[in-house]
Design an enzyme around this catalytic site. Structure first.
Site, PDB file in Angstrom:
ATOM      1  N   LYS A 175      26.456  -2.110   7.077  1.00 46.31           N
ATOM      2  CA  LYS A 175      27.293  -2.110   5.955  1.00 46.31           C
ATOM      3  C   LYS A 175      28.739  -2.565   6.137  1.00 46.31           C
ATOM      4  O   LYS A 175      29.111  -1.622   6.796  1.00 46.31           O
ATOM      5  CB  LYS A 175      26.811  -1.118   4.592  1.00 46.31           C
ATOM      6  CG  LYS A 175      25.925  -1.525   4.100  1.00 46.31           C
ATOM      7  CD  LYS A 175      25.480  -2.889   3.320  1.00 46.31           C
ATOM      8  CE  LYS A 175      24.210  -3.397   2.872  1.00 46.31           C
ATOM      9  NZ  LYS A 175      24.409  -4.973   2.133  1.00 46.31           N
ATOM     10  N   PRO A 219      32.372  -0.650   2.826  1.00 46.16           N
ATOM     11  CA  PRO A 219      33.309  -0.015   2.927  1.00 46.16           C
ATOM     12  C   PRO A 219      34.578   0.296   4.044  1.00 46.16           C
ATOM     13  O   PRO A 219      35.348   0.502   3.384  1.00 46.16           O
ATOM     14  CB  PRO A 219      32.447   1.353   3.530  1.00 46.16           C
ATOM     15  CG  PRO A 219      31.488   1.318   3.301  1.00 46.16           C
ATOM     16  CD  PRO A 219      31.297  -0.138   3.300  1.00 46.16           C
ATOM     17  N   THR A 220      34.887  -0.934   5.080  1.00 42.58           N
ATOM     18  CA  THR A 220      35.680  -1.080   5.684  1.00 42.58           C
ATOM     19  C   THR A 220      36.276  -2.169   4.955  1.00 42.58           C
ATOM     20  O   THR A 220      37.659  -1.737   5.021  1.00 42.58           O
ATOM     21  CB  THR A 220      34.993  -1.507   7.063  1.00 42.58           C
ATOM     22  OG1 THR A 220      34.098  -0.400   7.669  1.00 42.58           O
ATOM     23  CG2 THR A 220      35.977  -1.523   8.035  1.00 42.58           C
ATOM     24  N   LYS A 236      32.502 -10.448  10.637  1.00 46.19           N
ATOM     25  CA  LYS A 236      33.113 -10.488   8.485  1.00 46.19           C
ATOM     26  C   LYS A 236      34.004  -9.115   9.039  1.00 46.19           C
ATOM     27  O   LYS A 236      35.485  -9.563   8.030  1.00 46.19           O
ATOM     28  CB  LYS A 236      31.894  -9.856   8.175  1.00 46.19           C
ATOM     29  CG  LYS A 236      31.880  -9.887   6.499  1.00 46.19           C
ATOM     30  CD  LYS A 236      30.146 -10.131   6.569  1.00 46.19           C
ATOM     31  CE  LYS A 236      30.357  -9.527   5.285  1.00 46.19           C
ATOM     32  NZ  LYS A 236      28.683  -9.364   4.657  1.00 46.19           N
ATOM     33  N   CYS A 295      41.556  37.471  25.380  1.00 47.83           N
ATOM     34  CA  CYS A 295      42.175  37.920  24.422  1.00 47.83           C
ATOM     35  C   CYS A 295      41.707  39.585  23.863  1.00 47.83           C
ATOM     36  O   CYS A 295      41.637  40.359  24.338  1.00 47.83           O
ATOM     37  CB  CYS A 295      42.217  37.135  24.051  1.00 47.83           C
ATOM     38  SG  CYS A 295      43.820  37.642  23.008  1.00 47.83           S
ATOM     39  N   GLY A 317      38.524  40.136  23.264  1.00 46.74           N
ATOM     40  CA  GLY A 317      38.159  40.490  24.380  1.00 46.74           C
ATOM     41  C   GLY A 317      37.340  40.889  25.761  1.00 46.74           C
ATOM     42  O   GLY A 317      37.042  42.118  25.942  1.00 46.74           O
ATOM     43  N   GLU A 323      44.639  48.798  15.992  1.00 50.16           N
ATOM     44  CA  GLU A 323      44.544  47.241  15.158  1.00 50.16           C
ATOM     45  C   GLU A 323      43.092  47.400  13.638  1.00 50.16           C
ATOM     46  O   GLU A 323      42.804  47.020  13.174  1.00 50.16           O
ATOM     47  CB  GLU A 323      43.399  45.963  15.500  1.00 50.16           C
ATOM     48  CG  GLU A 323      43.761  44.469  14.774  1.00 50.16           C
ATOM     49  CD  GLU A 323      42.921  42.887  15.420  1.00 50.16           C
ATOM     50  OE1 GLU A 323      43.547  42.930  16.904  1.00 50.16           O
ATOM     51  OE2 GLU A 323      43.498  42.731  14.604  1.00 50.16           O
ATOM     52  N   HIS A 326      44.760  33.440  26.674  1.00 54.62           N
ATOM     53  CA  HIS A 326      43.814  32.142  26.440  1.00 54.62           C
ATOM     54  C   HIS A 326      42.915  31.398  27.594  1.00 54.62           C
ATOM     55  O   HIS A 326      44.295  30.494  27.044  1.00 54.62           O
ATOM     56  CB  HIS A 326      43.725  31.488  25.075  1.00 54.62           C
ATOM     57  CG  HIS A 326      43.687  32.913  23.900  1.00 54.62           C
ATOM     58  ND1 HIS A 326      42.774  33.234  23.304  1.00 54.62           N
ATOM     59  CD2 HIS A 326      44.466  33.389  23.269  1.00 54.62           C
ATOM     60  CE1 HIS A 326      42.446  33.908  22.417  1.00 54.62           C
ATOM     61  NE2 HIS A 326      43.368  34.002  21.703  1.00 54.62           N
ATOM     62  N   GLU A 337      40.732  29.237  27.806  1.00 56.73           N
ATOM     63  CA  GLU A 337      40.343  27.881  27.578  1.00 56.73           C
ATOM     64  C   GLU A 337      40.903  27.300  27.211  1.00 56.73           C
ATOM     65  O   GLU A 337      40.559  25.661  27.395  1.00 56.73           O
ATOM     66  CB  GLU A 337      39.161  28.215  26.774  1.00 56.73           C
ATOM     67  CG  GLU A 337      40.025  28.021  25.858  1.00 56.73           C
ATOM     68  CD  GLU A 337      40.087  30.474  25.198  1.00 56.73           C
ATOM     69  OE1 GLU A 337      40.872  30.818  26.039  1.00 56.73           O
ATOM     70  OE2 GLU A 337      40.174  30.616  23.853  1.00 56.73           O
TER      71      GLU A 337
HETATM   72  N1  GLN Z   1      43.332  40.705  17.565  1.00 56.83           N
HETATM   73  C1  GLN Z   1      44.138  41.024  18.652  1.00 56.83           C
HETATM   74  C2  GLN Z   1      45.645  41.102  18.890  1.00 56.83           C
HETATM   75  O1  GLN Z   1      45.831  40.663  17.709  1.00 56.83           O
HETATM   76  C3  GLN Z   1      43.502  39.947  19.376  1.00 56.83           C
HETATM   77  C4  GLN Z   1      43.734  38.568  19.273  1.00 56.83           C
HETATM   78  C5  GLN Z   1      42.681  37.430  20.117  1.00 56.83           C
HETATM   79  O2  GLN Z   1      41.978  37.608  20.177  1.00 56.83           O
HETATM   80  N2  GLN Z   1      44.064  36.226  20.113  1.00 56.83           N
HETATM   81  O3  GLN Z   1      45.999  41.064  19.596  1.00 56.83           O
END
Ligand code: GLN
Length: 532
Positions: free
Chosen positions: A185, A188-189, A221, A379, A381, A403, A505, A507
């Site tokens: 259809k 909508p576009t 179309k 982090c 982790g 924390e 981080h 990643e």
């Molecule tokens: N909560 C932890 C801190 O503030 C780790 C933060 C995180 O994993 N990005 O240091």
């Protein structure tokens, strides 16, 4: 002179506008052009840093420390360029700037209005430097949303100022397929295009999203109702992997259409690097099972970059990654880790905030350490792996991060001494890239192969330096330190095949055709363990 491509969404959100824009970026880059990307988000948060990951997905952090929308992660992964502070702008940030100016008296008694003041603040933030050939600018949300109105108006005025030949409007729209009548259809576009035209904007290229192939008549179309040549209406059918999108769109002539509209010439594309990565992905000979033990497992977007980093490294080894999401809270309550981690080749404990699920994560870390399963801590982790080691190896049963337990007798993780506490939770973290010195003869050195590396951070707490000696006495190697040696950036275990954790981080810096050394190391260790 910079040329601009504006990426706008039609019909519904969540169509992968970001992936379409990022794919274009990759295709143009493969043709030798210099490309950058920006995302304008219509919500009122000043930045996404305070948004709940369950609602909004992960917060992506740039090299220069901006907390951004996860689409910026896609941009960086596709175009393989680091983006910076000017790459993600929200309505909140724009109003924040305007209201500050107003309070400061900068408008000299004038009435401050959406038109012209908000519009010109938006226009001023469209990429201004002349160090690229093309800036690809995505507008969050969908045409017709109340919030995105000012952005559409800003684009209209901007095109008028810069000239039509210097700007291209790309509409990414949904073309739904009705199973009952077995047809696509276009209505909508058509309605979206009518809305755009009512706002004075016309699409130059339309990408139709669908789960199955669209017949040419339907595209014709759509072209007719948009005053476009049918060649400007292309399709993007759902694909098993987002990394297949660039080359699929290129088959439709995507980059050439954009270059024609912008009156730009560019050499023929060299896609070999990207194509190699896809070829690896399609020729996986084995599987690798990675358990990610976290809190936000119901929405995988909360760990988007992590997910992608695992894939990049696994494909590098021609292994099909299977991520097993383990709910840390459930693990904390009752489940037997032997059951959860049977058939698991590697364990990741990712970053996070707040106390929920931390005991489950500690349980996962203890399991990885004792059973010698390859482990990567990121982090939070890393912080929790030191809590685990403090409790179970150093014998400090009450150890914790301050924390989670401000009264712990052994705050092995504590607030950074110079961390300002001003009562605001937005923007008070240690953010962005910091250098880290890597110790010789360590796993970290073997993986990175460099003495000084840069990784991105987003945290408030760090390793308490009072515990450095006792940790090293018990087989913990402080393999990465900040340049001034005040912050522990990476740790690893001597007596373990692969146990490494980082305050950063990693990643965020993994790219599909350039996997990150820590993830590569983890996957390799997981595959080796499987073979044994
Ligand atoms: N909560 C932890 C801190 O503030 C780790 C933060 C995180 O994993 N990005 O240091």
């Amino acid at each position: 002179m910079v040329k601009y491509v504006f990426v706008i969404g039609g019909v519904v959100s969540g169509l992968g506008k970001g992936i379409s824009g990022a794919s274009l970026g990759r295709l143009l880059k493969d043709r030798g052009l210099k490309v950058t990307m920006q995302k304008f988000d219509p919500y009122l948060n000043v930045d996404p840093g305070t948004l709940n990951p369950i609602e909004h997905g992960e917060v992506f952090v740039t090299e220069d420390g901006l907390e951004t929308d996860l689409d910026l992660g896609h941009y960086e992964r596709f175009i393989d360029e680091n983006l910076g502070k000017t790459a993600n702008i929200t309505t909140g940030r724009i109003y924040d700037a305007i209201l500050k100016k107003e309070r400061h008296g900068d408008y000299h008694g004038k009435t401050v209005q959406v038109v012209p003041h908000v519009i010109s603040e938006i226009k001023d933030r469209f990429y201004q430097k002349d160090d690229v050939n093309i800036a690809i600018i995505e507008i969050g949300g969908t045409v017709g949303d109340i919030e995105s109105g000012p952005f559409i108006e800003a684009i209209r005025q901007f095109i008028l100022e810069k000239g039509k030949e210097n700007c291209c409007v790309l509409l990414v729209t949904l073309v739904p397929y009705l199973n009952a009548s077995k047809e696509h259809k276009s209505k909508p576009t058509q309605m979206t295009i009518r809305t755009m035209m009512g706002m004075g904007l016309m699409p130059d290229i339309i990408i139709c999203r669908s789960d199955i192939k669209i017949r040419q008549e339907v595209k014709d179309k759509i072209a007719l109702f948009s005053n476009l040549d049918p060649s400007c209406v292309i399709e993007n059918i759902d694909l098993p992997s987002i990394y297949e999108v660039p080359l699929a769109l290129e088959k439709e002539g995507f980059s050439e259409l954009v270059l024609n509209k912008l009156r730009l010439d560019a050499p023929k594309a060299d896609h070999h690097q990207w194509a190699n990565m896809i070829a690896n992905m399609h020729s996986c000979t084995k599987q690798i099972r990675i358990a990610v033990t976290g809190k936000y497992i119901d929405l995988h977007d909360a760990y988007l970059s992590l997910n992608e980093a695992v894939k990049h490294a696994a494909y590098y080894y021609q292994a099909e990654p299977k991520i097993v999401w383990v709910n840390a809270e459930e693990l904390e309550r009752n489940i037997n880790p032997d059951k959860v981690y049977q058939d698991i080749d590697a364990i990741i404990v990712p970053g996070g905030f707040g106390h929920r699920g931390i005991e489950g994560k500690i349980k996962a870390i203890a399991y990885a350490r004792q059973k010698k399963i390859p482990f990567l801590g990121i982090c939070l982790g890393m912080q929790l792996s030191l809590v685990e080691i403090a409790r179970n190896v150093l014998g400090l049963g009450q150890a914790n991060s301050s924390e989670f337990d401000p009264d712990t007798p052994d705050p092995i993780i504590a607030l950074m001494p110079d961390q300002q506490q001003n009562g605001n939770i937005g923007g008070t973290l240690r953010l962005g890239a910091y250098a880290c010195k890597i110790k010789d003869n360590t796993l970290a050195m073997r993986l990175y192969g460099e003495k000084v590396i840069m990784e991105r951070h987003r945290h408030r707490y760090e390793v308490n330096n009072d515990y450095r000696d006792v940790l090293t006495d018990h087989g913990v190697v402080l393999s990465g330190l900040s340049l001034d040696e005040r912050i522990v950036e990476m740790i690893e275990l001597e007596d373990h095949p692969f146990f490494i954790a980082t305050q950063a981080h990693p990643e965020f810096k993994s790219r599909p055709d350039r996997p990150h050394p820590l993830f590569k190391g983890l996957i390799k260790a997981g595959l080796d363990r499987k073979r044994e």
